[in-house]
Write a protein that holds these residues in place. Structure first.
Motif, PDB file in Angstrom:
ATOM      1  N   TYR A   1       5.613  -7.899   2.261  1.00 42.99           N
ATOM      2  CA  TYR A   1       3.710  -7.122   2.887  1.00 42.99           C
ATOM      3  C   TYR A   1       4.042  -8.886   3.398  1.00 42.99           C
ATOM      4  O   TYR A   1       3.273  -8.990   3.144  1.00 42.99           O
ATOM      5  CB  TYR A   1       3.483  -7.348   2.207  1.00 42.99           C
TER       6      TYR A   1
ATOM      7  N   ASN B   1       8.539  -5.390  -4.314  1.00 43.06           N
ATOM      8  CA  ASN B   1       7.540  -4.086  -4.900  1.00 43.06           C
ATOM      9  C   ASN B   1       6.512  -4.977  -5.038  1.00 43.06           C
ATOM     10  O   ASN B   1       5.241  -3.782  -5.730  1.00 43.06           O
ATOM     11  CB  ASN B   1       7.783  -2.981  -5.666  1.00 43.06           C
TER      12      ASN B   1
ATOM     13  N   PRO C   1       3.973   0.803   8.283  1.00 40.64           N
ATOM     14  CA  PRO C   1       5.295   0.623   7.751  1.00 40.64           C
ATOM     15  C   PRO C   1       6.141  -0.549   8.321  1.00 40.64           C
ATOM     16  O   PRO C   1       6.683  -0.919   7.701  1.00 40.64           O
ATOM     17  CB  PRO C   1       5.645   2.545   6.955  1.00 40.64           C
TER      18      PRO C   1
ATOM     19  N   PHE D   1      -2.136   4.356   4.214  1.00 41.59           N
ATOM     20  CA  PHE D   1      -2.552   3.522   3.322  1.00 41.59           C
ATOM     21  C   PHE D   1      -1.390   2.334   3.695  1.00 41.59           C
ATOM     22  O   PHE D   1      -1.929   1.256   3.674  1.00 41.59           O
ATOM     23  CB  PHE D   1      -1.988   4.111   2.058  1.00 41.59           C
ATOM     24  N   LEU D   2      -0.550   1.981   3.563  1.00 38.56           N
ATOM     25  CA  LEU D   2       0.706   1.424   4.001  1.00 38.56           C
ATOM     26  C   LEU D   2       0.555   1.446   5.686  1.00 38.56           C
ATOM     27  O   LEU D   2       1.617   2.092   6.111  1.00 38.56           O
ATOM     28  CB  LEU D   2       2.219   1.082   3.752  1.00 38.56           C
TER      29      LEU D   2
ATOM     30  N   TYR E   1       3.233   2.892  -6.210  1.00 34.17           N
ATOM     31  CA  TYR E   1       5.403   2.122  -6.701  1.00 34.17           C
ATOM     32  C   TYR E   1       4.715   0.748  -5.404  1.00 34.17           C
ATOM     33  O   TYR E   1       6.189   0.081  -5.953  1.00 34.17           O
ATOM     34  CB  TYR E   1       5.921   3.264  -6.402  1.00 34.17           C
ATOM     35  N   LEU E   2       4.302   1.490  -4.279  1.00 32.34           N
ATOM     36  CA  LEU E   2       5.103   0.258  -3.356  1.00 32.34           C
ATOM     37  C   LEU E   2       4.172  -1.198  -3.372  1.00 32.34           C
ATOM     38  O   LEU E   2       4.782  -2.109  -3.525  1.00 32.34           O
ATOM     39  CB  LEU E   2       3.930   0.642  -1.975  1.00 32.34           C
TER      40      LEU E   2
ATOM     41  N   PHE F   1      13.089  -0.363  -6.604  1.00 33.66           N
ATOM     42  CA  PHE F   1      13.433  -0.482  -5.505  1.00 33.66           C
ATOM     43  C   PHE F   1      11.773   0.506  -4.472  1.00 33.66           C
ATOM     44  O   PHE F   1      11.753   1.354  -5.472  1.00 33.66           O
ATOM     45  CB  PHE F   1      14.650   0.887  -5.371  1.00 33.66           C
ATOM     46  N   ILE F   2      11.659   0.114  -3.475  1.00 33.44           N
ATOM     47  CA  ILE F   2      11.115   0.534  -2.515  1.00 33.44           C
ATOM     48  C   ILE F   2      11.790   1.146  -1.292  1.00 33.44           C
ATOM     49  O   ILE F   2      12.620  -0.337  -1.124  1.00 33.44           O
ATOM     50  CB  ILE F   2       9.841   0.071  -2.523  1.00 33.44           C
ATOM     51  N   ASN F   3      10.689   1.576  -0.695  1.00 32.68           N
ATOM     52  CA  ASN F   3      10.796   1.606   0.575  1.00 32.68           C
ATOM     53  C   ASN F   3       9.166   2.088   0.930  1.00 32.68           C
ATOM     54  O   ASN F   3       8.771   2.998   0.428  1.00 32.68           O
ATOM     55  CB  ASN F   3      11.722   2.620   1.924  1.00 32.68           C
ATOM     56  N   ALA F   4       9.252   2.286   2.586  1.00 35.39           N
ATOM     57  CA  ALA F   4       7.277   3.341   2.942  1.00 35.39           C
ATOM     58  C   ALA F   4       8.032   4.328   2.558  1.00 35.39           C
ATOM     59  O   ALA F   4       6.238   4.485   2.459  1.00 35.39           O
ATOM     60  CB  ALA F   4       7.531   2.846   4.462  1.00 35.39           C
TER      61      ALA F   4
ATOM     62  N   ALA G   1       2.722   5.373  -3.452  1.00 37.16           N
ATOM     63  CA  ALA G   1       0.856   4.531  -3.278  1.00 37.16           C
ATOM     64  C   ALA G   1       1.809   3.371  -4.906  1.00 37.16           C
ATOM     65  O   ALA G   1       1.504   1.895  -4.368  1.00 37.16           O
ATOM     66  CB  ALA G   1      -0.158   5.111  -3.555  1.00 37.16           C
TER      67      ALA G   1
ATOM     68  N   LEU H   1       6.235  -3.517   6.447  1.00 33.27           N
ATOM     69  CA  LEU H   1       6.721  -4.035   4.809  1.00 33.27           C
ATOM     70  C   LEU H   1       8.608  -4.556   5.018  1.00 33.27           C
ATOM     71  O   LEU H   1       8.590  -3.797   6.522  1.00 33.27           O
ATOM     72  CB  LEU H   1       6.781  -2.222   3.967  1.00 33.27           C
TER      73      LEU H   1
END
Lengths: 446, 446
Positions: free
Chosen positions: A166, A203, A183, A180-181, B70-71, B61-64, B68, A186
């Motif tokens: 990030y 994460n 993208p 919020f994010l 989990y990120l 594991f995350i993606n965008a 929130a 990331l």
């Protein structure tokens, strides 16, 4: 601002290598090594004394001959997380093996400690020399030097990549815009290397110090090179002033050769000061400790640790040091090679070698507060270290150093009188690494 | 003593699955999921309310598009260690994957947490269903169900073996006899199995509760069987009363079939109570939340998570649910199979399936404090659960439950009025497992 000495505290609980008698000291709690309150007290004492860091070592293999503290101790990252919320400034450096961890999990745990502590986490990267450890991780054979150090370098590079997943402004958390994010901020690492394949992203975001500080303790050629490439702090091997100077200048030279600023790698020697009211009292205490810790069987076992937990007791103690060079190769430890060389040069028996090892542990910092401060100053100005990793047998001996020696170092302008920062990087004078993706973005925009 | 309800608290920080709007709530700190003080407050509130445990979930594991929380969240074991020293009674249950950890390291971290907390550690064993996680650990393909669950069973067995490395009286620390460790009470496991080879011993002794408590969340056949064999606590899947009853009786039956006491496996359902002064106010709040959390793109992404982070947005939303059975096989998640079955039976479009998922999350516990207590009592007496794993959106909603519902459950004798014990096992009514080697010794002596 003149250059200052950095100090770290290295708690050994019921007794580290060679401290065979420590657990019997009435002032040492029999459960110190597994009591989180012992570590919290040590960390708070270190912070009260304005030390840079608490340093927690680790290992993954034991048998009944191992040092008391090694037999039964808390895992460094769980330990340091618990300590983190009871301190505010002191750095929290934990040892973890790059051989027996996966980068995703380990990078995440250090990043988590870095958040919990507000930017005070450090990772002491070790490749694990206990050959027995491999059998705790499904391997029949211990990885050789080249594989362990190759993996270690790649591991640190991957961890740093994951720590940048990030960008620092990735979470606008903008209610108006319902974002919020962001993208675009990331990033997946998608690392494919010789030893590791790690996609990412991690994460977890970056802490106030950007990334945890990388420590290392390389002695061998491979170890020194790894340190010069990636370490920001080093734990130097033991020895006298000349050895320390050699190591110091060698590491700084190698670091510069990799294009790095030698000021951005801080070299810590190990020190176990013995402070007393008079020189005689300090020397007497040193002899007392030497006798308290004398345990020939355990010294022999400790010697064996450098040769893959080899059992030296099968040999005649008074015959020449046995031919164990093949074990040093297997164990892959530079220390073992040194022992063999010394034994050959001085024609030592096995019994003499075990005794020599004890001599090797002698502290150069024994005396009155002023005498110890003088010795520290001499070594510092002689270019032997940037910092000292201090080990004390008891909380009282830690107190004697803090109350007696630290004020003298402060009066001489050699040690801080207040923390410079809230982060470990800040106190060590290390830069905050810019996020790699933000830097790229910046370069493109320029 | 009549059977009592167990309660756990499951903090979701800035918002878990489906809580798409939570981060926008002005009472939720934007950094809640990475702020250790948020978790300490949650744990202290849970302890003040006499809850059994704080429960921390996890993923690798995350993606965008991920929720929130989990990120960007703290790793469970570092988090719980920090929480441990700020609490005294509440259990500390952390999720960790048996697929992406090594037993030696993981067993050691949980044992360490168990010491730090004085016997309050619990491990929620997951096999990790996010197919993308495998790429963070050097694997090209996600392990299939059989391999993941076979490894999970063996992993737990190995962890338990490692936790018994030291018998409880292994450290006499007897100064007179000069015996710190009794070497006969240190045991290597020497495990060689289908999935794992681990020699041991672990370098950490047992805590006051003997071993950390094993939790699990199996839904599939393999998951239920794993739970019946080794779990001491279970997080049941969602659903209505009948589904909960079916799951409860099935698990208890399977547990008995393995020769275990069904009382020694505690089944927790998930509950997100909404408590208000009147039923109307509670229903209004439920609708408000439903609207706050409405985010079709994110619901679709959440649906995709059950199919290996599949991107459903490439399909026509108003056509019949697409044929994605092969993805469920790859993802290997029972939830995915259920979705496919429901879509086929009710002839649902993709849009309707996404909406159905939201309905599935509806809480059965919505109303006045008395109404919610009535519903909890009804479900408990109907054999739907031993405990509830409670999630609240805000600290105020947690407070409304604790102040409103808990006292009613206590008046009815359904919930404790004081902790029974200082350990998680003690409060859950689970036995302390005897050390396997001490037990063998006992049998030989008998």
């Amino acid at each position: 601002m003149s250059r200052k000495i950095h100090l770290a505290l290295h708690p050994y609980g019921v007794g580290g290598p060679g401290q065979h008698g420590l657990w019997k000291d009435p002032s040492v709690a029999k459960n110190a090594s597994i009591d989180i309150n012992y570590y919290i007290r040590q960390a708070q004492a270190a912070e009260h004394a304005l030390f840079d860091a608490l340093f927690i070592v680790d290992s993954q293999f034991i048998n009944a001959t191992y040092p008391a503290h090694y037999l039964n101790r808390l895992e460094p990252l769980t330990l340091l997380s618990a300590v983190a919320t009871h301190t505010r400034h002191v750095g929290l450096v934990g040892t973890a093996s790059s051989t027996y961890n996966s980068p995703f999990n380990l990078a995440r745990r250090f990043a988590s400690l870095d958040h919990i502590s507000g930017g005070r986490a450090g990772w002491n990267v070790v490749t694990s020399f206990d050959t027995g450890a491999s059998r705790n991780f499904g391997l029949e054979e211990h990885l050789d030097y080249a594989a362990r150090y190759g993996r270690a370098l790649e591991f640190v590079q991957v961890a740093r990549g994951l720590w940048d997943s990030y960008e620092d402004d990735a979470f606008p958390a903008d209610v108006e815009r319902n974002v919020f994010l962001d993208p675009d901020k990331l990033h997946a690492l998608d690392h494919v290397g010789e030893h590791l394949r790690v996609a990412g992203p991690l994460n977890l975001s970056r802490s106030p110090q950007g990334q945890p500080v990388i420590f290392q303790a390389g002695v061998s050629e491979e170890g020194r090179d790894l340190a010069a490439q990636v370490a920001e702090g080093i734990y130097a091997p033991g020895g006298g002033l000349e050895q320390a100077q050699e190591y110091y200048s060698d590491i700084k030279r190698r670091t510069a050769a990799y294009g790095r600023d030698p000021e951005h790698i801080k070299i810590f020697i190990h020190g176990s000061p013995i402070v007393a009211g008079t020189d005689e009292a300090a020397r007497r205490r040193e002899r007392e400790i030497f006798e308290e810790d004398d345990d020939f069987a355990r010294n022999l076992a400790l010697l064996g640790r450098s040769f893959g937990a080899y059992d030296f007791s099968v040999h005649d103690l008074d015959a020449p040091f046995p031919d164990v060079a093949h074990l040093a190769e297997r164990g892959g430890r530079t220390g073992a090679a040194r022992i063999i060389e010394r034994a050959a040069t001085d024609k030592l028996t096995l019994r003499q070698v075990a005794a020599t090892l004890r001599e090797f542990r002698r502290s150069p910092f024994v005396g009155t507060p002023r005498g110890v401060a003088d010795a520290i100053e001499e070594w510092f100005h002689a270019g032997a270290f940037d910092g000292i990793n201090l080990a004390f047998r008891t909380e009282a001996e830690l107190g004697a150093f803090v109350d007696g020696v630290v004020p003298i170092l402060q009066q001489r302008g050699l040690f801080r009188t207040a923390y410079e920062a809230d982060t470990l990087r800040g106190n060590l004078g290390l830069p905050i690494p810019a996020n790699r993706y933000s830097r790229e973005r910046q370069l493109v925009n320029d």
